[in-house]
Design a protein around this motif. Structure first.
Motif, PDB file in Angstrom:
ATOM      1  N   TRP A 135       0.837  -1.211   0.000  1.00  0.00           N
ATOM      2  CA  TRP A 135       0.000   0.000   0.000  1.00  0.00           C
ATOM      3  C   TRP A 135       0.869   1.259   0.000  1.00  0.00           C
ATOM      4  CZ3 TRP A 135      -4.686   0.080  -1.535  1.00  0.00           C
ATOM      5  CH2 TRP A 135      -5.578  -0.965  -1.258  1.00  0.00           C
ATOM      6  N   GLN A 136       2.101   1.149   0.482  1.00  0.00           N
ATOM      7  CA  GLN A 136       2.994   2.306   0.543  1.00  0.00           C
ATOM      8  C   GLN A 136       3.948   2.378  -0.652  1.00  0.00           C
ATOM      9  OE1 GLN A 136       4.794   3.058   4.381  1.00  0.00           O
ATOM     10  NE2 GLN A 136       3.090   2.118   5.452  1.00  0.00           N
ATOM     11  N   GLY A 137       3.720   1.541  -1.669  1.00  0.00           N
ATOM     12  CA  GLY A 137       4.496   1.648  -2.892  1.00  0.00           C
ATOM     13  C   GLY A 137       5.554   0.590  -3.095  1.00  0.00           C
ATOM     14  N   PHE A 138       5.677  -0.354  -2.176  1.00  0.00           N
ATOM     15  CA  PHE A 138       6.661  -1.417  -2.328  1.00  0.00           C
ATOM     16  C   PHE A 138       6.167  -2.465  -3.321  1.00  0.00           C
ATOM     17  CE2 PHE A 138       8.301   0.442   1.482  1.00  0.00           C
ATOM     18  CZ  PHE A 138       9.635   0.076   1.564  1.00  0.00           C
ATOM     19  N   GLY A 139       7.112  -3.078  -4.023  1.00  0.00           N
ATOM     20  CA  GLY A 139       6.817  -4.191  -4.897  1.00  0.00           C
ATOM     21  C   GLY A 139       7.645  -5.394  -4.465  1.00  0.00           C
ATOM     22  N   ALA A 140       7.162  -6.598  -4.787  1.00  0.00           N
ATOM     23  CA  ALA A 140       7.858  -7.821  -4.383  1.00  0.00           C
ATOM     24  C   ALA A 140       8.879  -8.209  -5.444  1.00  0.00           C
ATOM     25  CB  ALA A 140       6.860  -8.945  -4.173  1.00  0.00           C
ATOM     26  N   ILE A 141      10.162  -8.130  -5.089  1.00  0.00           N
ATOM     27  CA  ILE A 141      11.228  -8.600  -5.957  1.00  0.00           C
ATOM     28  C   ILE A 141      11.336 -10.121  -5.856  1.00  0.00           C
ATOM     29  CG2 ILE A 141      13.696  -8.405  -6.480  1.00  0.00           C
ATOM     30  CD1 ILE A 141      12.082  -5.839  -6.951  1.00  0.00           C
ATOM     31  N   ARG A 153      10.424   7.011   4.739  1.00  0.00           N
ATOM     32  CA  ARG A 153      11.011   6.071   5.694  1.00  0.00           C
ATOM     33  C   ARG A 153      10.285   6.134   7.050  1.00  0.00           C
ATOM     34  NH1 ARG A 153      16.036   3.356   5.735  1.00  0.00           N
ATOM     35  NH2 ARG A 153      15.954   1.897   7.480  1.00  0.00           N
ATOM     36  N   VAL A 154       9.847   7.325   7.435  1.00  0.00           N
ATOM     37  CA  VAL A 154       9.128   7.476   8.704  1.00  0.00           C
ATOM     38  C   VAL A 154       7.834   6.663   8.681  1.00  0.00           C
ATOM     39  CG1 VAL A 154       7.957   9.102  10.235  1.00  0.00           C
ATOM     40  CG2 VAL A 154      10.120   9.747   9.162  1.00  0.00           C
ATOM     41  N   ASP A 155       7.119   6.710   7.544  1.00  0.00           N
ATOM     42  CA  ASP A 155       5.863   5.961   7.426  1.00  0.00           C
ATOM     43  C   ASP A 155       6.118   4.461   7.460  1.00  0.00           C
ATOM     44  OD1 ASP A 155       4.472   8.313   7.249  1.00  0.00           O
ATOM     45  OD2 ASP A 155       4.303   8.294   5.066  1.00  0.00           O
ATOM     46  N   VAL A 156       7.186   4.023   6.795  1.00  0.00           N
ATOM     47  CA  VAL A 156       7.521   2.600   6.775  1.00  0.00           C
ATOM     48  C   VAL A 156       7.832   2.114   8.192  1.00  0.00           C
ATOM     49  CG1 VAL A 156       9.160   0.859   5.938  1.00  0.00           C
ATOM     50  CG2 VAL A 156       8.372   2.680   4.412  1.00  0.00           C
ATOM     51  N   THR A 157       8.650   2.868   8.896  1.00  0.00           N
ATOM     52  CA  THR A 157       9.012   2.500  10.270  1.00  0.00           C
ATOM     53  C   THR A 157       7.776   2.442  11.163  1.00  0.00           C
ATOM     54  OG1 THR A 157      11.194   3.514  10.014  1.00  0.00           O
ATOM     55  CG2 THR A 157      10.440   3.124  12.258  1.00  0.00           C
ATOM     56  N   ALA A 158       6.887   3.436  11.010  1.00  0.00           N
ATOM     57  CA  ALA A 158       5.662   3.461  11.820  1.00  0.00           C
ATOM     58  C   ALA A 158       4.786   2.251  11.529  1.00  0.00           C
ATOM     59  CB  ALA A 158       4.895   4.750  11.555  1.00  0.00           C
ATOM     60  N   THR A 159       4.688   1.878  10.250  1.00  0.00           N
ATOM     61  CA  THR A 159       3.889   0.714   9.863  1.00  0.00           C
ATOM     62  C   THR A 159       4.446  -0.565  10.486  1.00  0.00           C
ATOM     63  OG1 THR A 159       3.207   1.717   7.773  1.00  0.00           O
ATOM     64  CG2 THR A 159       3.102  -0.685   7.916  1.00  0.00           C
ATOM     65  N   GLN A 161       6.268  -0.797  13.068  1.00  0.00           N
ATOM     66  CA  GLN A 161       6.099  -0.711  14.527  1.00  0.00           C
ATOM     67  C   GLN A 161       4.679  -1.108  14.918  1.00  0.00           C
ATOM     68  OE1 GLN A 161       7.709   2.966  15.913  1.00  0.00           O
ATOM     69  NE2 GLN A 161       8.543   1.968  17.715  1.00  0.00           N
ATOM     70  N   ASP A 162       3.699  -0.606  14.155  1.00  0.00           N
ATOM     71  CA  ASP A 162       2.299  -0.941  14.423  1.00  0.00           C
ATOM     72  C   ASP A 162       2.060  -2.440  14.291  1.00  0.00           C
ATOM     73  OD1 ASP A 162       1.713   1.692  14.882  1.00  0.00           O
ATOM     74  OD2 ASP A 162       0.851   2.065  12.897  1.00  0.00           O
ATOM     75  N   LEU A 163       2.760  -3.078  13.369  1.00  0.00           N
ATOM     76  CA  LEU A 163       2.604  -4.513  13.151  1.00  0.00           C
ATOM     77  C   LEU A 163       3.469  -5.346  14.099  1.00  0.00           C
ATOM     78  CD1 LEU A 163       2.635  -4.584   9.228  1.00  0.00           C
ATOM     79  CD2 LEU A 163       0.650  -4.858  10.722  1.00  0.00           C
ATOM     80  N   GLU A 164       4.243  -4.645  14.929  1.00  0.00           N
ATOM     81  CA  GLU A 164       5.133  -5.290  15.913  1.00  0.00           C
ATOM     82  C   GLU A 164       6.188  -6.172  15.244  1.00  0.00           C
ATOM     83  OE1 GLU A 164       2.541  -7.295  18.658  1.00  0.00           O
ATOM     84  OE2 GLU A 164       1.845  -5.418  19.576  1.00  0.00           O
ATOM     85  N   VAL A 165       6.713  -5.682  14.107  1.00  0.00           N
ATOM     86  CA  VAL A 165       7.740  -6.464  13.391  1.00  0.00           C
ATOM     87  C   VAL A 165       8.973  -5.603  13.061  1.00  0.00           C
ATOM     88  CG1 VAL A 165       6.088  -8.077  12.371  1.00  0.00           C
ATOM     89  CG2 VAL A 165       6.644  -5.960  11.165  1.00  0.00           C
ATOM     90  N   LEU A 166       9.080  -4.436  13.667  1.00  0.00           N
ATOM     91  CA  LEU A 166      10.189  -3.555  13.337  1.00  0.00           C
ATOM     92  C   LEU A 166      11.536  -4.220  13.623  1.00  0.00           C
ATOM     93  CD1 LEU A 166      11.162  -0.808  12.353  1.00  0.00           C
ATOM     94  CD2 LEU A 166      10.906   0.069  14.686  1.00  0.00           C
ATOM     95  N   GLU A 167      11.639  -4.918  14.757  1.00  0.00           N
ATOM     96  CA  GLU A 167      12.898  -5.557  15.133  1.00  0.00           C
ATOM     97  C   GLU A 167      13.201  -6.794  14.291  1.00  0.00           C
ATOM     98  OE1 GLU A 167      15.182  -4.491  17.383  1.00  0.00           O
ATOM     99  OE2 GLU A 167      13.960  -2.680  17.436  1.00  0.00           O
ATOM    100  N   ASP A 168      12.199  -7.297  13.577  1.00  0.00           N
ATOM    101  CA  ASP A 168      12.379  -8.530  12.799  1.00  0.00           C
ATOM    102  C   ASP A 168      12.474  -8.270  11.296  1.00  0.00           C
ATOM    103  OD1 ASP A 168      12.143 -10.261  15.104  1.00  0.00           O
ATOM    104  OD2 ASP A 168      10.026  -9.720  15.111  1.00  0.00           O
ATOM    105  N   THR A 169      12.404  -7.005  10.898  1.00  0.00           N
ATOM    106  CA  THR A 169      12.489  -6.648   9.476  1.00  0.00           C
ATOM    107  C   THR A 169      13.801  -5.920   9.223  1.00  0.00           C
ATOM    108  OG1 THR A 169      10.080  -6.380   9.441  1.00  0.00           O
ATOM    109  CG2 THR A 169      11.313  -5.470   7.590  1.00  0.00           C
ATOM    110  N   ILE A 170      14.462  -6.275   8.134  1.00  0.00           N
ATOM    111  CA  ILE A 170      15.745  -5.643   7.779  1.00  0.00           C
ATOM    112  C   ILE A 170      15.497  -4.618   6.683  1.00  0.00           C
ATOM    113  CG2 ILE A 170      18.104  -6.043   6.958  1.00  0.00           C
ATOM    114  CD1 ILE A 170      17.701  -9.004   7.865  1.00  0.00           C
TER     115      ILE A 170
END
Length: 307
Positions: A135-141, A153-159, A161-170
């Motif tokens: 929804w934020q413009g990413f495509g699957a490579i 980047r702020v919106d991505v980080t917030a998303t 964080q909301d999904l509780e996966v910030l520490e598990d996403t690189i």
């Protein structure tokens, strides 16, 4: 009912949707028309305003109740009347979505990318994260690598964080490239973002609204009610398109990209009818204090500037 045939056809098309997307249209109305006037209106005047589009009172009340329950709207009682406005969360959602609708132009792209690696996420979380980032413009490579050439980047980080996966996403940011779009990269874009399907939706939008543009230009005296109906349906359909559009840089898009023509058409119609539509809104909507407040300066910056 309007005497403009193309507008009448657009209203009929909206009414024939199954189910009728009343809640979505109400969000469009709040974002486009009500929020610039302070954001709060009496429910009764809202019902009267939307009746010509074919949404009856019962459906509006049901939709308003649902939007309130979902955290989009909040109610205030004054006597026997209810006044509804966007919640703080609803306003933030609106600003994020509608910022793309009215922006005059996208910033230049320097060839850099943001990559999101989902390799460390549990399988059940990957699908959810992919959907939200798309929804934020990413495509699957690949199934575990997403890419975006232009993201907040702020919106991505917030998303995340909301999904509780910030520490598990690189997350990686690549450096700017001299060659912005090679043949291989453009082919990858076509695969990862489904460009052909989006182009078809833009083409349909143009076919729907070009006859309206032609008729509106020929009118010597545009009717405020017609302008309101046309503006609401125009922004409603265009907003739905932009929710699907990753807003890729021009360098990655085909030379005959339909999205450019659709944006030009939307801007031209909006500029032509917005003032008359405002007349109708001021006549039709009420707040607890009476007439609508005047719109702010930011309203007139829409689409690069309104007269």
């Amino acid at each position: 009912m309007t005497s403009l045939a193309p507008l009448s056809q657009l209203i009929t098309r909206f009414q024939q949707q199954t189910p009728v997307r009343a809640s979505s249209l109400i969000i469009t109305l709040y974002g486009d028309a009500i929020e610039p006037h302070g954001g709060t209106v009496w429910l009764g005047s809202l019902i009267q305003l939307l009746e010509p589009i074919g949404i009856n009172e019962r459906l509006i009340r049901t939709s308003i109740f649902r939007l309130t329950k979902e955290g989009w709207l909040t109610a205030e009682k004054v006597g026997r009347r209810s006044y509804y406005s966007l919640t703080g969360t609803g306003r933030r959602r609106f600003e994020k979505a509608f910022k793309r609708v009215y922006s005059s132009a996208l910033p230049a792209w320097d060839g850099s990318w943001t990559l999101a690696l989902l390799t460390q996420l549990p399988q059940d979380k990957r699908k959810q994260v992919r959907e939200e980032l798309e929804w934020q413009g990413f495509g699957a490579i690949s199934p575990v690598v997403l890419a975006c050439p232009r993201c907040e980047r702020v919106d991505v980080t917030a998303t995340l964080q909301d999904l509780e996966v910030l520490e598990d996403t690189i997350l990686f940011d690549t450096s700017a490239q001299d060659v912005l779009a090679s043949k291989a990269l453009r082919m990858q874009v076509r695969e990862s973002w489904n460009i052909e399907e989006l182009a078809a939706h833009y083409s349909e939008f143009i076919q729907l609204f070009r006859p309206l543009w032609q008729v509106l230009r020929e009118q010597d005296n545009l009717q405020p009610a017609d302008c309101f109906l046309a503006r609401t349906l125009l922004i409603h359909e265009y907003r739905k398109l932009l929710l699907r559009d990753p807003q890729l840089p021009d360098e990655l898009l085909p030379g005959d990209w339909e999205g450019r023509a659709a944006r030009q058409l939307c801007r031209n119609i909006y500029r032509l009818i917005h003032a008359k539509a405002e007349e109708w809104l001021n006549r039709s909507l009420e707040t607890a204090d009476g007439p609508l407040p005047e719109v702010g300066e930011s309203y007139y910056r829409r689409f690069g500037g309104l007269n």
